[in-house]
Design a protein around this motif. Structure first.
Motif, PDB file in Angstrom:
ATOM      1  N   UNK A   1      47.341  40.439  49.230  1.00 49.54           N
ATOM      2  CA  UNK A   1      47.177  40.554  47.783  1.00 49.54           C
ATOM      3  C   UNK A   1      46.568  39.265  47.210  1.00 49.54           C
ATOM      4  N   UNK A   2      45.772  39.422  46.160  1.00 49.06           N
ATOM      5  CA  UNK A   2      45.230  38.251  45.464  1.00 49.06           C
ATOM      6  C   UNK A   2      45.003  38.620  44.002  1.00 49.06           C
ATOM      7  N   UNK A   3      44.803  37.622  43.171  1.00 49.53           N
ATOM      8  CA  UNK A   3      44.558  37.860  41.754  1.00 49.53           C
ATOM      9  C   UNK A   3      43.049  37.900  41.524  1.00 49.53           C
ATOM     10  N   UNK A   4      42.575  39.029  41.010  1.00 54.34           N
ATOM     11  CA  UNK A   4      41.164  39.189  40.663  1.00 54.34           C
ATOM     12  C   UNK A   4      41.044  38.928  39.169  1.00 54.34           C
ATOM     13  N   UNK A   5      40.445  37.803  38.826  1.00 58.29           N
ATOM     14  CA  UNK A   5      40.304  37.468  37.408  1.00 58.29           C
ATOM     15  C   UNK A   5      38.845  37.557  36.953  1.00 58.29           C
TER      16      UNK A   5
ATOM     17  N   UNK B   1      44.636  42.537  43.273  1.00 56.13           N
ATOM     18  CA  UNK B   1      43.684  43.249  44.119  1.00 56.13           C
ATOM     19  C   UNK B   1      44.115  43.042  45.574  1.00 56.13           C
ATOM     20  N   UNK B   2      43.472  43.759  46.492  1.00 55.28           N
ATOM     21  CA  UNK B   2      43.875  43.715  47.891  1.00 55.28           C
ATOM     22  C   UNK B   2      42.682  43.459  48.802  1.00 55.28           C
ATOM     23  N   UNK B   3      42.907  42.649  49.808  1.00 55.76           N
ATOM     24  CA  UNK B   3      41.925  42.409  50.868  1.00 55.76           C
ATOM     25  C   UNK B   3      42.493  43.049  52.128  1.00 55.76           C
ATOM     26  N   UNK B   4      41.692  43.918  52.776  1.00 54.70           N
ATOM     27  CA  UNK B   4      42.160  44.627  53.965  1.00 54.70           C
ATOM     28  C   UNK B   4      41.403  44.196  55.206  1.00 54.70           C
ATOM     29  N   UNK B   5      42.135  44.090  56.318  1.00 55.59           N
ATOM     30  CA  UNK B   5      41.558  43.822  57.641  1.00 55.59           C
ATOM     31  C   UNK B   5      42.120  44.854  58.604  1.00 55.59           C
TER      32      UNK B   5
END
Length: 142
Positions: free
Chosen positions: A105-109, A117-121
């Motif tokens: 998870x990360x903050x999309x500003x 927002x999410x980053x997937x691997x």
């Protein structure tokens, strides 16, 4: 706290209505590196493993996904380009399932208001009747 930044998550938890490959698996361009003499960028490498990074865009089959969540990028750290399963469906997009899926998870500003927002691997693609297809078993793309 013992929760890692990136955590394993089941494919079905992220894509309960399925995921559909749109396009191809392609190298991730490294925008932090200098351009090559021909103007292209080198391929980005995973910071932990040093392996080249690849990415694909999938369509989330969830009817309730909003437009920001409809197209999802999934990345792979692998020596060779991961090969998706052959499309045997009547659809223009290939139904796919990911093996070894992780989320960060990360903050999309970048919009008018910040959001999670999410980053997937993924380690590779899994096919029907197969629990996992390890990235080492992936064939190099022709």
């Amino acid at each position: 706290m013992a929760i890692a930044k990136r955590f394993e998550i089941a494919h079905e938890a992220v894509f309960p209505q399925g995921a559909y490959l749109r396009g191809i698996v392609e190298p991730v361009a490294d925008f932090q590196a200098e351009k090559r003499p021909d103007g292209s960028r080198p391929q980005q490498r995973d910071k932990e493993t040093g392996l080249p990074l690849w990415q694909c865009t999938v369509i989330d089959g969830d009817e309730e996904a909003n437009r920001r969540e409809l197209g999802v990028t999934v990345k792979f750290a692998a020596e060779v380009q991961p090969v998706p399963p052959k499309n045997t469906s009547p659809m223009p997009w290939t139904p796919v399932k990911f093996a070894g899926l992780t989320a960060l998870p990360y903050v999309d500003d970048s919009g008018t208001r910040p959001r999670i927002a999410w980053s997937f691997r993924a380690k590779g693609f899994a096919t029907a009747g197969q629990e996992q297809a390890k990235s080492g078993e992936q064939k190099a793309a022709a």
